[in-house]
Each structure stands twice: as C-alpha cells, then as structure tokens.
Design a protein around this motif. Structure first.
Motif, PDB file in Angstrom:
ATOM      1  N   THR A 197      -3.171   7.679   7.526  1.00  0.00           N
ATOM      2  CA  THR A 197      -2.296   6.689   6.595  1.00  0.00           C
ATOM      3  C   THR A 197      -3.592   6.508   6.313  1.00  0.00           C
ATOM      4  O   THR A 197      -3.716   5.737   5.307  1.00  0.00           O
ATOM      5  N   GLU A 228      -0.641   7.174  -5.310  1.00  0.00           N
ATOM      6  CA  GLU A 228      -1.963   7.221  -5.145  1.00  0.00           C
ATOM      7  C   GLU A 228      -2.858   8.154  -6.571  1.00  0.00           C
ATOM      8  O   GLU A 228      -3.965   7.743  -6.180  1.00  0.00           O
ATOM      9  N   SER A 229      -2.242   7.593  -7.556  1.00  0.00           N
ATOM     10  CA  SER A 229      -2.071   8.262  -8.848  1.00  0.00           C
ATOM     11  C   SER A 229      -3.159   6.685  -9.111  1.00  0.00           C
ATOM     12  O   SER A 229      -3.878   6.832 -10.398  1.00  0.00           O
ATOM     13  N   ARG A 269       1.240  -1.459  -0.042  1.00  0.00           N
ATOM     14  CA  ARG A 269      -0.218   0.474   0.062  1.00  0.00           C
ATOM     15  C   ARG A 269       0.733   1.203   0.493  1.00  0.00           C
ATOM     16  O   ARG A 269       0.658   2.769  -0.504  1.00  0.00           O
ATOM     17  N   ASP A 308      -8.933   2.744  -5.091  1.00  0.00           N
ATOM     18  CA  ASP A 308      -8.522   3.294  -3.628  1.00  0.00           C
ATOM     19  C   ASP A 308      -8.427   2.659  -3.013  1.00  0.00           C
ATOM     20  O   ASP A 308      -8.402   1.483  -2.774  1.00  0.00           O
ATOM     21  N   LEU A 309      -7.171   3.088  -2.157  1.00  0.00           N
ATOM     22  CA  LEU A 309      -5.678   2.317  -2.230  1.00  0.00           C
ATOM     23  C   LEU A 309      -6.760   1.840  -0.504  1.00  0.00           C
ATOM     24  O   LEU A 309      -5.564   0.792   0.141  1.00  0.00           O
ATOM     25  N   ARG A 310      -7.626   2.318  -0.131  1.00  0.00           N
ATOM     26  CA  ARG A 310      -8.318   2.958   1.705  1.00  0.00           C
ATOM     27  C   ARG A 310      -8.018   0.341   1.107  1.00  0.00           C
ATOM     28  O   ARG A 310      -8.351   0.190   2.808  1.00  0.00           O
TER      29      ARG A 310
END
Length: 222
Positions: free
Chosen positions: A101, A29-30, A24, A34-36
């Motif tokens: 984070t 971030e691009s 992660r 949604d990395l969450r």
C-alpha cells in the motif's frame, strides 16, 4: 457515556490515524495529489496529538523509564519479533493477501527519499508510541477493569493479555506474526510494569523492518 480524559488521550490519536488510513483507501488514484503523502499528514496529526496529551501519559513519565537491563531486553525482543515477522508469511498465516500500500518509488523505480524518511519516522517513532498507548496501556488494562488507570500491568491477568492481543491481531494482515508481536510487547509490559519497554521493542521492530524493506525486502511488509 462520557469518556474520561485518560481514555481520550489514549484512543483519539489511534482513532485519527486509523481514520486517515481509511480515507487513503477510499480516495481514487486519479485525484490530483500523491496519496502517499496522506501518511505524512497522519504522522503530523498523531504526533501533535501525542504532544498535546503528553501530560496524561503518567506511564511515560521520567521515573518510569527502563533501566539498562530492561532496555537491552526490549531491544532483543524487538529484533526477535522482526526476525519472525518477515518469515511468518505463508498463505495460512495471512488473514488476506498482503498488498504493497506504500511504495516510495518514482516512475523510474528510484526511491523518493522524503517519502522514505516520512514513512520510517512514522513507523519507527510515532506509531509504536501511539499503538502501545492504545493496545497495551489502555485496551489491555481496560479489559481487566474499566478503571484502567488503577490496573497495575503486572497484574492485568491472562484474559486481558489474550483478548487485547487477539484484537491487535485483527488489525494486521499477518495474523500469526501479529499474535507473536502482541504477546511479546504485552509480556514486556507485564514483566517490567513499564510501558516504555513495549514502546522500545515495537520501535525496534518497525525501525529495522523499514530498513530491511528499503534495502531490498518486500514492500508488502511496510
């Protein structure tokens, strides 16, 4: 060197969780995702591994459940650790500057409740079980003897408690809070001889911390 099934059962879930957290952090971030939600993937995978290895966790068998007095003690320790954790954040108490984070908010600043639920379930249920199996059941006893399953936690010794707590501290930003938490959970395990007491205390700390953050606390603590 061949790792025993008991060692794998306590280290693989932790290693998978840490590897996914590292992934992660490496992804930009691009990316069109949604990395969450990677945290949710971590929870699912680790939860599945814990179920897969469950028969290897003799310390979590029914006969090793805490009695009511031990349960109350675990709840109290968990609450005390929470109360200290959110106050031990002075600059000199940090290994690095804490950053948020995981913030489950949308563009309008509203809570995304599926993300909140996913994070809380992971932090309060899966992580305490995974971490106590690794930090206390495995590492603390392994420091006392490579044949860690033969080590009675009540006789693990000061060296094992201190060294395992030190390594536990290195995995957290708030080093002083982590030392106190690590010692508290280890103390419960050593005092009762039951890993469930440490798991319960850890779950209470994480669970209450999650509620506190969502109710207006600082995202850096989550």
């Amino acid at each position: 060197m061949t790792l025993s099934p008991a060692t794998l059962a306590r280290t693989v879930p932790f290693a998978v969780f840490m590897a996914l957290l590292a992934l992660r952090g490496m992804l930009p971030e691009s990316v069109n995702f949604d990395l969450r939600w990677i945290y949710g993937l971590s929870v699912l995978l680790v939860g599945g591994l814990l179920i897969w290895y469950w028969r290897d966790y003799g310390e979590l068998a029914r006969q090793n459940l805490p009695d009511p007095r031990e349960t109350l003690l675990s709840l109290a320790v968990g609450l005390i650790v929470f109360a200290l954790w959110i106050r031990l954040d002075a600059p000199w108490m940090q290994l690095s500057e804490p950053t948020a984070t995981f913030v489950p908010l949308d563009a309008a600043g509203q809570l995304i409740w599926p993300l909140v639920a996913m994070r809380w379930i992971g932090a309060a249920l899966v992580v305490p079980l995974m971490e106590e199996l690794f930090w206390r059941s495995f590492l603390m006893r392994w420091i006392a003897s490579p044949q860690f399953q033969t080590v009675d936690p009540r006789r693990a010794g000061l060296k094992a408690i201190v060294l395992s707590t030190f390594v536990f501290m290195l995995a957290h930003t708030l080093w002083l809070a982590a030392i106190i938490a690590g010692l508290a959970y280890a103390w419960l395990y050593v005092r009762t001889g039951k890993l469930w007491t440490a798991v319960i205390a850890h779950a209470v700390t994480n669970g209450v911390l999650g509620v506190w953050v969502v109710m207006g606390g600082r995202w850096e603590f989550w």
